[in-house]
Design an enzyme around this catalytic site. Sequence first.
Site, PDB file in Angstrom:
ATOM      1  N   ASP A   1      38.251  45.256  31.117  1.00 42.11           N
ATOM      2  CA  ASP A   1      38.580  44.795  32.463  1.00 42.11           C
ATOM      3  C   ASP A   1      39.990  45.244  32.852  1.00 42.11           C
ATOM      4  O   ASP A   1      40.838  45.523  32.001  1.00 42.11           O
ATOM      5  CB  ASP A   1      38.476  43.273  32.514  1.00 42.11           C
ATOM      6  CG  ASP A   1      38.057  42.752  33.874  1.00 42.11           C
ATOM      7  OD1 ASP A   1      38.224  43.485  34.863  1.00 42.11           O
ATOM      8  OD2 ASP A   1      37.545  41.621  33.945  1.00 42.11           O
TER       9      ASP A   1
ATOM     10  N   GLU B   1      42.783  49.617  35.512  1.00 44.41           N
ATOM     11  CA  GLU B   1      43.355  50.526  36.519  1.00 44.41           C
ATOM     12  C   GLU B   1      44.709  51.123  36.115  1.00 44.41           C
ATOM     13  O   GLU B   1      44.934  52.295  36.460  1.00 44.41           O
ATOM     14  CB  GLU B   1      43.488  49.796  37.863  1.00 44.41           C
ATOM     15  CG  GLU B   1      42.186  49.377  38.489  1.00 44.41           C
ATOM     16  CD  GLU B   1      41.618  48.091  37.902  1.00 44.41           C
ATOM     17  OE1 GLU B   1      40.415  47.848  38.080  1.00 44.41           O
ATOM     18  OE2 GLU B   1      42.374  47.349  37.247  1.00 44.41           O
TER      19      GLU B   1
ATOM     20  N   ASP C   1      35.235  43.680  41.554  1.00 37.09           N
ATOM     21  CA  ASP C   1      35.008  42.329  42.076  1.00 37.09           C
ATOM     22  C   ASP C   1      34.642  42.364  43.559  1.00 37.09           C
ATOM     23  O   ASP C   1      35.395  41.904  44.431  1.00 37.09           O
ATOM     24  CB  ASP C   1      36.254  41.477  41.846  1.00 37.09           C
ATOM     25  CG  ASP C   1      36.570  41.314  40.369  1.00 37.09           C
ATOM     26  OD1 ASP C   1      35.657  41.458  39.544  1.00 37.09           O
ATOM     27  OD2 ASP C   1      37.742  41.048  40.035  1.00 37.09           O
TER      28      ASP C   1
END
Length: 975
Positions: free
Chosen positions: A574, A577, A651
Site C-alpha cells: 500500500d 507512490e 481508494d
Amino acid sequence: MKASTFTLGEITLKTIDMKLKNTSAYLLAGFMFAACAGGGYQKTGNGVIVEVKQRQPTDVRKVRIEVMGEKLIHVSATPEKDFSKERSLMIVPGQGKTDFKVDEQGDEVAVKTSQVCATVSKVTGEVCFTDATGKRILAEDRRSFTPVEVEGTKGYSVRQIFHSADDEAFYGLGQHQADEFNYKGKNEELFQYNTKVSVPFIVSNKNYGVLWDSYSLCRFGDSRDYSQLGAVFKLYDKEGKEGALTGTYVPAAKAGVETIVRREDSLYFEHLDRKAHLSKVVNLPDGFPFMGSRVTYEGEIEPSESGLFRFILYYAGYTKVYINNELVVPERWRTAWNPNSYKFAVNLEAGKRVPLKIEWIPDGYVSYCGLRALTPVSAAEQNKLAWWSEMNDEIDYYFVYGDDMDEVISGYRTLTGKSPIMPKWAMGYWQSRERYKTQDEIVGTLKEFRKRRIPIDNIVQDWSYWPEDAWGSHEFDKARFPDPKAMIDSIHALNGRIMISVWPKFYANTEHYKEFDKNGWMYQQAIKDSIRDWIGPGYIGSFYDAYAEGARKLFWKQMNEKLFSLGIDAWWMDASEPNVRDCTDLQYRKDLCGPTALGPSAKFFNAYALMNAEAIYDGQRGVEPDQRVFLLTRSGFAGCQRYSTATWSGDIATRWEDMKAQISAGLNFAVSGIPYWTMDIGGFCVENRYVAGQAEFDKTGRENADYKEWRELNTRWYQFGAFCPLYRAHGQYPFREVWNIAPEGHPAYNSILYYTKLRYNLMPYIYSLAGMTYLNDYTIMRPLVMDFTADAQVNNIGDQFMFGPAMMVAPVYEYGARSREMYFPAICGWYDFYSGKYVSGGQKLTVDAPYEHIPLFVREGAIIPYGPDMQYSDEKPASEITLYVYAGQDGAFTLYEDEGVNYNYEKGQYATIPFTYKEAEGTLTVGARKGEFPGMLKERTFNVVKVSKDKPQPFDLKVKGVVVKYDGTTQTVKL
C-alpha cells in the site's frame, strides 16, 4: 573523403598497431570522431551516434540510435559532449544482438534492421522511423532542453514532439481517473498518487509505441501547467466588479458562525498548509466550519482569445460546475481526505463575458476545491504526440513497432521485462475489507464463505493489524491477533490464502525505523517537520528510501522475519507512490520523498513503486525460490510487471461515475503493458448516504432508497469485476461480503454468486490467458481497438472490452439501467452468452441488461474451455472440460496448464493442448499435447458443444455435446 569513412564500426584490430596502449587508442578514437564533427556520425556496436552542429548551448549536440531488436529502437539526444552513463531503471539489460546496417545519404544517416529504419538528420538531429517498405511510421517534429538544477544536481527539463496523423489514436499512460480513453488531443500529467498510476508508455492505433524513459514529473500533450483563473481570464464578481469572483461560504445552521462573502482572485484550495499539518487547506477562510456547509463561487469570466479552453477541476465533497449557465460538470463526489481531478473543455469567444458558477458541498471538516485552466492551442499543435519531463539528463525514449498492438506490447515487455505467471489461486475471488480488526473476524469470514459454498481463494488482512503506535513493526497486536501463526494455519486449512498489507512507512519509535535510519535510508523531511499522521493522537514517522539497494534488502529482511516466516502467501504493498502525506502540493511531496540514494526526488519522482516491488520479488525468490511471488501495489511504473506485480486503482469512490471511470482506467493500464489490474469492487470511500442506508436497514430491516441503490451499485460492480484480470472486492463500511450486501435469494446476492461461480468455471480459460501473458506477452483485459484496430468505430469506445480473445464485456454503470448501447465490431459476428442468439457485426444495438446480468457476447470462431464448479482454484482437477465452440469462422485456442504455484514453468515444465475449429468442414481438432509437468492429467474428457446461427445454445455446463476421450494424441471430431 566522406566523414563516414572514419566510422569506428569499420576499424578492426588489424588496422591498429597492437603496441598502442589504451591512451593512444582513445586519442585515435577521439580524432576519428572529431573528423565527423558538425554532421558526421560514429558507428557503435549496436547503432550510431550522430553529431549535430550546435548553434546554442541548449540545442541538441548528439543523437544516439541503438538497435534493441528488429522493431525496437532506442533514441537519446543531448546538448552535452557525452551521454549520461546512468543505467535505466525501467529497462532490463541484455536485449541481445540484432543485425543492422548504416547508410549515409546527404544530410541523413539511416540505421536499418530487417523491419524498421531510423533516419537521423545531421542538420537538425530529428529522427524519422519507417517500416521495411519505406512507409513513415513516426517522425520527430522538434525538441527542447531547458537547464535545471535541483539540490546541486544539474539536468534538463526536456520536451519531445512528434508529428501525428489526424486519424491516429493513443492509449496507455497508466491508470487515471478523469474517464478519458483515447488520449489523442488530450493532456495528462504523469505523477503517482492515490488512484493515479503513471506509466510513461503510449501505444498508437498505427501499431507503434513510445516508451518515455523518465522518472520525473512528466506531461503528455501540452507541457504547460494549468493556470489560475485570474491568469487566463478577466474575472468579475457577482456584482460585476472586475478582478475576482465571489465566494459565499454558508455554514451549517447549528455551526454558530456567520456566512462569509469574499472576493476570490483564484479558486485554488487544493492542498494542506505545510505548517498546519492536517487542519488547514491553503487559501480557504481560517476557522470556517466546513462540515455541513454550502459554498458557492460565482461571477463571470472573460477570455482575451477565442478557442477551446481546457479546465481541470479538483474536488472533494459534492461539486457541480456551470459555465455560460450550462451544467458542464454534473455532480461529482469524493471523500474529503482523498480528492479527485476531472478535466473538461469549453469553447469561449474573445471579449465575451460568460457566467461561471461552482456549487460545492465540502462534506468534511477539511475539504478541497480548485479550478484552473489552459488557454487554447491550435488543433494542429494539440493533436501532436508530445512528451515533457521536469528533470532528465537527456531526451531518452524507445520506439516500439509491431504488426499489431499485441506485438507493440510484446516489444515493451522485451525492453522492461516479462510478466511472470501469477499463482493460479490469484485468478480466483479475493475478499477484503477495510479492515478485519481481529483474528476471529478474518478466519470467521472465510468460514462463512465455505459454509455458504461461495467460491473464494484469497482473503486479505488490510492495515492496522499492528499495535497503534507501532506502524512498520510488522508485529501483530496481541490483543486482537493473539496467535498469527494459528490464524494463518487456519486459513490454509480452509483451503484459502492470505494476503497482508505492508507499507513502506515506519514510525520513528520502531526498531525497524532505527535500522533504516542508522544507514541513512529514511526520508527525513517528515521527521524534521514533525508530521503526525491521522492515527490516534497522531504519530511521527516516514518512508524508507527504496532507491538504496541496501534499504531494499533490509525491507525484505524485516518482512521475512516478521511475516513471511509465518506463512503469508502474498503482499499488498500500500501507499507505494510513496504517499508520505496526503493532499500536499507537488513540491512538498518531492521534499517529503527525497533526496533518494540515486539523486533528487524531482528526478526520481515516479519510480518508487518499481524499486519497492524489486525489494519483495528478489527477496522472496531468494528465500523461497519455488513459491510464486504475488504483489498487489497501489502505484506502478514501467517494468513493474517483471516483479510479479499487479496494481489496483486505489481508494476510489462509491459512485456510478467512478465505476464507469474504472473501465477506461483499467483498459489504458492494460495497454500500458502491465497485464494484471484490479479495483475495489463497490468503491473504497463510501458516501454517507449509503452508510446511513445500511444503518437503517440493520435497525428496521427495510430497504430504503439509498440502500436499494447501494445493492444495485455493488451488483453491477461485481458483474464488471468478474471479467477483470483479478477479481477482488474491498472497501469501507458497508462491508462487501455478499451476505452483507444482500440476503440469500435477493437479486443482488443471486447475481454476485452467479458471476463468482462463472469465474471459477472459466478458470481453464483464464489461467490459459495467464500463461499467454508469459509465453506470448498477451494482454488479458483488452480494449476493442486491440483486436479490431482496422474498425475506426472502436477508437473511442472505452466502456466495452474483450476479456481474452473470446468474450466481449459491456458493464452497466447507470443506476436503474436495464439496457445499454453496444457496438459490435464488423470483423465478425457475435453470440449472446446467455441465449446463444447471433448478432451481426458492424452495428450499434441497444441490448438487454437485466438487474442480474451484464451484457456479454462471444465472437464467432471462439473456443472457450469451462471447468467444473469449484469452491477454490485447485479443489479438483479439470478432468472434464466443457468446450464451447462458436461457429461462423475458423477458430483456435490453446489450453495452458502447469502446477499453479511454483516456477517450474520457467524450466519448461508445463503443457499445452491446441484446439482448432474449421468452419468449412465443421470439425474440431484437439491437437497433440506438448510438454508435461508433475501431476499432469494423462487422460481427460472434453464435452464439445457447438453454437451456431441456426442452433443457438445458452451457456449451460449440463448440455451434452460431442464427447472426446483424450489421451494426449490428436483427435478430430465432426460437430
